[in-house]
Design a protein around this motif. Structure first.
Motif, PDB file in Angstrom:
ATOM      1  N   GLY A 207     -22.421  30.458   5.094  1.00 16.62           N
ATOM      2  CA  GLY A 207     -21.355  30.883   5.997  1.00 16.62           C
ATOM      3  C   GLY A 207     -20.181  29.943   6.093  1.00 16.62           C
ATOM      4  O   GLY A 207     -19.193  30.258   6.771  1.00 16.62           O
ATOM      5  N   ARG A 208     -20.211  28.783   5.434  1.00 19.11           N
ATOM      6  CA  ARG A 208     -19.126  27.815   5.592  1.00 19.11           C
ATOM      7  C   ARG A 208     -17.816  28.299   4.976  1.00 19.11           C
ATOM      8  O   ARG A 208     -16.737  27.998   5.506  1.00 19.11           O
ATOM      9  N   ALA A 209     -17.865  29.035   3.876  1.00 13.75           N
ATOM     10  CA  ALA A 209     -16.632  29.573   3.294  1.00 13.75           C
ATOM     11  C   ALA A 209     -15.980  30.558   4.258  1.00 13.75           C
ATOM     12  O   ALA A 209     -14.752  30.600   4.396  1.00 13.75           O
ATOM     13  N   PHE A 210     -16.802  31.339   4.932  1.00 14.74           N
ATOM     14  CA  PHE A 210     -16.272  32.296   5.908  1.00 14.74           C
ATOM     15  C   PHE A 210     -15.636  31.571   7.087  1.00 14.74           C
ATOM     16  O   PHE A 210     -14.538  31.939   7.533  1.00 14.74           O
ATOM     17  N   TRP A 211     -16.305  30.536   7.604  1.00 15.40           N
ATOM     18  CA  TRP A 211     -15.739  29.812   8.738  1.00 15.40           C
ATOM     19  C   TRP A 211     -14.455  29.089   8.348  1.00 15.40           C
ATOM     20  O   TRP A 211     -13.547  28.952   9.175  1.00 15.40           O
ATOM     21  N   LEU A 212     -14.370  28.629   7.113  1.00 22.94           N
ATOM     22  CA  LEU A 212     -13.124  28.013   6.645  1.00 22.94           C
ATOM     23  C   LEU A 212     -11.994  29.040   6.635  1.00 22.94           C
ATOM     24  O   LEU A 212     -10.865  28.735   7.046  1.00 22.94           O
ATOM     25  N   TYR A 213     -12.291  30.238   6.175  1.00 23.91           N
ATOM     26  CA  TYR A 213     -11.290  31.313   6.195  1.00 23.91           C
ATOM     27  C   TYR A 213     -10.820  31.578   7.624  1.00 23.91           C
ATOM     28  O   TYR A 213      -9.608  31.693   7.882  1.00 23.91           O
ATOM     29  N   VAL A 214     -11.756  31.675   8.557  1.00 24.86           N
ATOM     30  CA  VAL A 214     -11.397  31.970   9.948  1.00 24.86           C
ATOM     31  C   VAL A 214     -10.507  30.869  10.515  1.00 24.86           C
ATOM     32  O   VAL A 214      -9.464  31.140  11.142  1.00 24.86           O
ATOM     33  N   ALA A 215     -10.896  29.609  10.299  1.00 17.62           N
ATOM     34  CA  ALA A 215     -10.114  28.481  10.835  1.00 17.62           C
ATOM     35  C   ALA A 215      -8.715  28.447  10.242  1.00 17.62           C
ATOM     36  O   ALA A 215      -7.720  28.259  10.954  1.00 17.62           O
ATOM     37  N   ALA A 216      -8.628  28.620   8.921  1.00 17.09           N
ATOM     38  CA  ALA A 216      -7.322  28.559   8.254  1.00 17.09           C
ATOM     39  C   ALA A 216      -6.430  29.719   8.690  1.00 17.09           C
ATOM     40  O   ALA A 216      -5.223  29.547   8.910  1.00 17.09           O
ATOM     41  N   TYR A 217      -7.008  30.906   8.817  1.00 18.04           N
ATOM     42  CA  TYR A 217      -6.199  32.049   9.219  1.00 18.04           C
ATOM     43  C   TYR A 217      -5.624  31.862  10.615  1.00 18.04           C
ATOM     44  O   TYR A 217      -4.451  32.176  10.867  1.00 18.04           O
ATOM     45  N   GLY A 251     -13.975  27.461  17.623  1.00 21.55           N
ATOM     46  CA  GLY A 251     -15.310  27.972  17.322  1.00 21.55           C
ATOM     47  C   GLY A 251     -15.625  27.909  15.835  1.00 21.55           C
ATOM     48  O   GLY A 251     -16.751  27.567  15.444  1.00 21.55           O
ATOM     49  N   ALA A 252     -14.629  28.238  14.999  1.00 17.32           N
ATOM     50  CA  ALA A 252     -14.848  28.217  13.547  1.00 17.32           C
ATOM     51  C   ALA A 252     -15.083  26.800  13.037  1.00 17.32           C
ATOM     52  O   ALA A 252     -15.943  26.569  12.178  1.00 17.32           O
ATOM     53  N   ILE A 253     -14.327  25.833  13.553  1.00 16.39           N
ATOM     54  CA  ILE A 253     -14.509  24.440  13.134  1.00 16.39           C
ATOM     55  C   ILE A 253     -15.895  23.934  13.536  1.00 16.39           C
ATOM     56  O   ILE A 253     -16.585  23.266  12.746  1.00 16.39           O
ATOM     57  N   VAL A 254     -16.307  24.236  14.760  1.00 22.34           N
ATOM     58  CA  VAL A 254     -17.637  23.810  15.216  1.00 22.34           C
ATOM     59  C   VAL A 254     -18.724  24.431  14.342  1.00 22.34           C
ATOM     60  O   VAL A 254     -19.668  23.752  13.912  1.00 22.34           O
ATOM     61  N   ALA A 255     -18.601  25.728  14.054  1.00 22.73           N
ATOM     62  CA  ALA A 255     -19.596  26.407  13.220  1.00 22.73           C
ATOM     63  C   ALA A 255     -19.614  25.824  11.808  1.00 22.73           C
ATOM     64  O   ALA A 255     -20.687  25.646  11.216  1.00 22.73           O
ATOM     65  N   PHE A 256     -18.436  25.502  11.259  1.00 27.47           N
ATOM     66  CA  PHE A 256     -18.351  24.930   9.912  1.00 27.47           C
ATOM     67  C   PHE A 256     -19.075  23.585   9.852  1.00 27.47           C
ATOM     68  O   PHE A 256     -19.856  23.324   8.932  1.00 27.47           O
ATOM     69  N   VAL A 257     -18.804  22.721  10.826  1.00 29.90           N
ATOM     70  CA  VAL A 257     -19.400  21.385  10.828  1.00 29.90           C
ATOM     71  C   VAL A 257     -20.914  21.451  11.051  1.00 29.90           C
ATOM     72  O   VAL A 257     -21.691  20.801  10.333  1.00 29.90           O
ATOM     73  N   LEU A 258     -21.347  22.230  12.045  1.00 35.34           N
ATOM     74  CA  LEU A 258     -22.776  22.322  12.336  1.00 35.34           C
ATOM     75  C   LEU A 258     -23.555  22.912  11.168  1.00 35.34           C
ATOM     76  O   LEU A 258     -24.653  22.437  10.830  1.00 35.34           O
ATOM     77  N   PRO A 264     -26.908  22.162   4.468  1.00 39.25           N
ATOM     78  CA  PRO A 264     -25.952  21.810   3.413  1.00 39.25           C
ATOM     79  C   PRO A 264     -26.257  22.569   2.121  1.00 39.25           C
ATOM     80  O   PRO A 264     -27.344  23.123   1.944  1.00 39.25           O
ATOM     81  N   GLY A 265     -25.282  22.557   1.228  1.00 35.26           N
ATOM     82  CA  GLY A 265     -25.487  23.218  -0.054  1.00 35.26           C
ATOM     83  C   GLY A 265     -25.286  24.718   0.026  1.00 35.26           C
ATOM     84  O   GLY A 265     -24.693  25.244   0.961  1.00 35.26           O
TER      85      GLY A 265
END
Length: 324
Positions: A207-217, A251-258, A264-265
């Protein structure tokens, strides 16, 4: 000297006999096609089946459209309810008005249903489809151009957008404004490129690629929303969608980091799409069986022809009777 500003279409509907072809709807359809196409390519590259993304999109897209419209109608209810308003207009989705926040939230519910039916983990699916969603938004924003809506403040910049339209109440709007539809469309393209690059460079998963999309958007949405002048609810000087962008970004940044710390991976390719894994196993088994069936038989001494044995029997001398 008069500057050549960006013109607005004179109409957003082409009447094909009794059937109206609406540019806004076409932009949304094109966006869906692009999202499914790119998402399928990325899903297959991760080890999934080529039809999985489309099968799940059958659930996600309708849910997303309903959610996007509900968010718009709820947050901009003054456009449809009250004195002199027509509540039936809330159903006229072709006139514009889809809230991306509701579309993503309800679309995720639809995707979850489709993913469960296919036995697919939703985070892996979201990672594959994320850049496609950004490109779908880039396409969909051009529907606002055809409808001459959601433009920004007046401007004299050479890329300003010319608006010349009459509102339902008879008010005429004519001038040059910031083309916020174009700003957001270009930003969404950049977000898609960023997610594709980061996903490949850092092997994002779970899910990290998705959270990156959300944060960037949300970063881009904040400043394009800040430029807009259409009617909206405001709190402490900011539009409602600006506050939504801030909260969703956090929320997206927190989800990405956690997620990066806890998981990982990237997912095992054999664990993301059971149907595709089964098909690969069957194909591998069939491929390994073919050489055994087509192999040349080992050299075996040829049996003596039956004719030779018969001839030998006939040529054997019979018992000779002894003289009495």
């Amino acid at each position: 000297m008069e500057l050549a500003y960006i013109p607005s279409p004179s109409r957003g509907v082409l009447d094909l006999g009794p059937i109206p072809l609406r540019a806004y709807a076409f932009c949304i359809i094109i966006g869906v096609v692009v999202a499914v196409w790119l998402g399928s390519k990325r899903w297959v590259a991760r080890g999934g089946g080529k039809h999985t993304v489309g099968d799940i999109a059958v659930w996600a897209v309708p849910f997303g459209l309903v959610g996007g419209r509900l968010y718009h109608v709820i947050t901009d209810n003054q456009l449809y309810f009250g004195e002199g308003k027509h509540p039936i207009d809330a159903l006229k989705i072709w006139q514009g008005g889809l809230g991306i926040w509701g579309a993503i939230a309800f679309g995720a519910v639809g995707a979850w249903i489709g993913a469960r039916r296919r036995g697919v983990p939703l985070p892996a699916y979201a990672d594959a489809i994320a850049p496609g969603i950004a490109l779908a938004q880039a396409c969909g924003r051009w529907g606002n151009w055809f409808n001459q809506e959601l433009y920004g403040r007046p401007t004299t910049l050479p890329w300003g957008l010319e608006i010349d339209k009459t509102l339902p109440n008879g008010e005429v709007i004519k001038g040059v404004f910031h083309p916020t539809f174009l700003y957001e469309s270009l930003w969404c393209v950049l977000v898609a490129v960023l997610v594709i690059w980061a996903d490949k460079r850092f092997t994002l998963g779970h899910g990290r690629a998705f959270w990156l999309y959300v944060a960037a958007y949300t970063v881009g949405r904040f400043w394009t929303e800040w430029l807009r002048i259409d009617e909206a609810h405001r709190f402490f000087g900011l539009r409602l969608n600006d506050w939504t962008a801030i909260l969703v970004f956090v929320g997206a940044i927190v989800a990405f980091v956690l997620t990066g710390r806890l998981r990982p991976g990237r997912e095992d390719p054999d664990a993301i799409d059971p149907q595709a894994t089964k098909e690969r196993a069957e194909a591998a088994a069939a491929a390994s069986a073919e050489p055994a069936e087509s192999a040349e038989p080992a050299d075996v001494p040829a049996e003596e022809p039956a004719e030779t044995s018969v001839e030998a029997a006939q040529s054997t001398p019979k018992d000779v009777e002894k003289p009495s």
